[in-house]
Design an enzyme around this catalytic site. Structure first.
Site, PDB file in Angstrom:
ATOM      1  CG  HIS A 172      -1.652   1.249   1.551  1.00 45.21           C
ATOM      2  ND1 HIS A 172      -2.927   1.503   0.894  1.00 45.21           N
ATOM      3  CD2 HIS A 172      -1.252   2.487   2.183  1.00 45.21           C
ATOM      4  CE1 HIS A 172      -3.269   2.718   1.421  1.00 45.21           C
ATOM      5  NE2 HIS A 172      -2.078   3.414   2.282  1.00 45.21           N
ATOM      6  CD  GLU A 173       1.888   3.477   3.896  1.00 48.77           C
ATOM      7  OE1 GLU A 173       2.212   4.556   3.311  1.00 48.77           O
ATOM      8  OE2 GLU A 173       1.010   3.408   4.471  1.00 48.77           O
TER       9      GLU A 173
ATOM     10  CG  HIS B 255       0.333   6.312  -0.641  1.00 44.28           C
ATOM     11  ND1 HIS B 255      -0.722   6.677  -1.243  1.00 44.28           N
ATOM     12  CD2 HIS B 255      -0.041   5.774   0.638  1.00 44.28           C
ATOM     13  CE1 HIS B 255      -1.725   6.638  -0.083  1.00 44.28           C
ATOM     14  NE2 HIS B 255      -1.343   5.789   0.837  1.00 44.28           N
TER      15      HIS B 255
ATOM     16  CD  GLU C 203      -4.465   6.550   2.617  1.00 43.29           C
ATOM     17  OE1 GLU C 203      -4.268   5.377   2.627  1.00 43.29           O
ATOM     18  OE2 GLU C 203      -3.745   7.593   2.541  1.00 43.29           O
TER      19      GLU C 203
END
Length: 259
Positions: free
Chosen positions: A122-123, A126, A181
């Site tokens: 997920h990070e 980004h 997100e």
């Protein structure tokens, strides 16, 4: 005539800054990547100076193993990975290929490699989607728009400027942040699956996060993050594709052993 010229110039600037994210979403990116990367490098350096770095060998082995497997699916150079001694359930990735994981998160997931992969994926998502650049660009565009509105006489009082600022925050910046997100969740779920981690554990992760928060979560409209329920529902929508990718990765020998 002057007002029209201002609007034309602003519109041209915004259109020239439109790009496409990895999921096909149109996004506003106005800043050079080199500048954003330098900001990430500086922020990471400051974090390492201010926050204790964990020397726990098991935590570091786990984190570096998972991060390596995820970033191998990305390419684009080496990533620096640091485990920070911090009790909060957090992790992050910064432009310039930097990853930080808090010990509190590792303890929460009890060292589960697939759940950690969901967070790191997920990070990294980004960073791949240039969300830091997009957020900075959104704020810059809102500030310029408010300035033009004030100069052109559309907004005359401080009270009205305050209302415009509130509208810009809840009408533009926060919804985009929730979109970012959710997009990072989708990218991260695909990344972890490609690396050979079980994407079904991404839902288990957020179930665990919801339990840890004890239901104390900001109302979604007023939050920069989707609710835990929304997050799990969105992940489930992409699950069939992610599981197929995971099974293919496993079949080709990508079977991480980071526990």
């Amino acid at each position: 005539m002057a007002k029209n010229s201002i609007y034309i110039a602003l519109t041209a600037m915004l259109l020239s800054a439109c790009t496409t994210s990895p999921t096909g979403r149109t996004q506003l990116v106005m800043m050079p990547d080199t500048q954003v990367n330098q900001m990430g490098l500086k922020a990471f350096s400051q974090l390492k100076q201010k926050t204790p770095i964990s020397r726990n060998a098991a935590y570091n082995r786990l984190t570096h193993c998972v991060a390596s497997a995820i970033t191998q699916q990305v390419g684009g150079g080496r990533w620096e990975v640091v485990v920070f001694q911090d009790k909060t359930y957090n992790a992050f990735a910064l432009p310039g290929n930097k990853i930080g994981v808090h010990t509190g998160l590792i303890q929460l997931i009890n060292g589960n490699q697939d759940q950690l992969a969901a967070v790191i994926g997920h990070e990294v998502g980004h960073v791949l989607a240039k969300h830091s650049n997009e957020r900075a660009s959104q704020q810059l565009a809102v500030q310029q728009g408010m300035s033009i509105a004030q100069q052109s006489g559309m907004v005359e009082s401080n009270a009205m400027m305050g209302l415009l600022g509130l509208g810009a925050q809840y009408g533009v910046l926060l919804p985009f942040s929730r979109t970012q997100e959710s997009e990072a969740d989708e990218i991260g779920q695909n990344l972890m699956a490609k690396a050979g981690f079980d994407p079904r554990q991404s839902v288990a992760l957020w179930q665990k996060m919801a339990q840890a928060s004890g239901g104390q979560q900001t109302v979604e409209f007023m939050s920069t993050h989707p609710s835990d329920t929304t997050r799990m529902q969105d992940l489930q929508q992409h699950m069939a594709s992610a599981v197929a990718t995971y099974q293919q990765a496993q079949a080709t020998g990508r079977r991480p052993h980071c526990q």
